[in-house]
Design a protein around this motif. Structure first.
Motif: not given
Length: 167
Positions: A3, A6-7, A10, A21
């Motif tokens: 998870a 995936e974040q 994104q 980021t």
């Protein structure tokens, strides 16, 4: 970590090149054991003026994991200069100092935590280890006993207490 991965992916799409980021990418890579990628990303952040305490702590953790203890000590020391209240930074720096045979420095690093509140069992155990490396078995045993009172379920503390009673 799926998870989180995936974040981060994104975020890379919506905020490419954003320092937050990039930091999250480095942190995730470190947690997944990809030290090479984590180090590359952290070095990019540092070279672009990103010398924040969080980035420096991560850089120190990466270097310690890689076995570059002097570089780890440098990063962690700088992190604590910028954020002296960083408990995790003090823990990491003391661990590096103990690994490099500097128990006096480790005790100095831990002193604000030990004197400034309620240290957890891990901090007390680190201080006990530093005293033991310094040859002060009595101080070490007293700290191990205190650590066992703080967290009686901590297996590392219980083992250290048992070993201190054997000596």
């Amino acid at each position: 970590y799926k998870a989180a991965r995936e974040q981060v992916e994104q975020l890379k799409k919506s905020h490419p090149g954003n320092p937050q980021t990039r930091f999250l990418q480095a942190q995730l890579a470190y947690q997944e054991g990809d030290l090479k990628s984590a180090k590359e990303t952290v070095l990019q952040l540092l070279s672009r003026g990103g010398e924040t305490p969080r980035v420096l702590l991560l850089a120190g953790a990466i270097e310690a994991q890689n076995g570059s203890l002097l570089q780890a000590e440098t990063y962690l020391t700088k992190a604590l200069q910028l954020g002296p209240d960083l408990i995790e930074g003090r823990r990491q720096l003391a661990q590096v100092q103990l690994r490099t045979g500097q128990p006096q420095k480790a005790l100095a690093t831990l002193k604000p935590v030990l004197e400034g509140g309620k240290p957890d069992a891990g901090m007390l155990s680190l201080a006990a280890q530093a005293h033991l490396q310094n040859g002060d078995g009595k101080a070490s045993e007293a700290l191990i006993k205190e650590a066992s009172r703080v967290d009686p379920s901590d297996t590392k503390v219980r083992t250290a207490l048992a070993l201190s009673r054997l000596s």
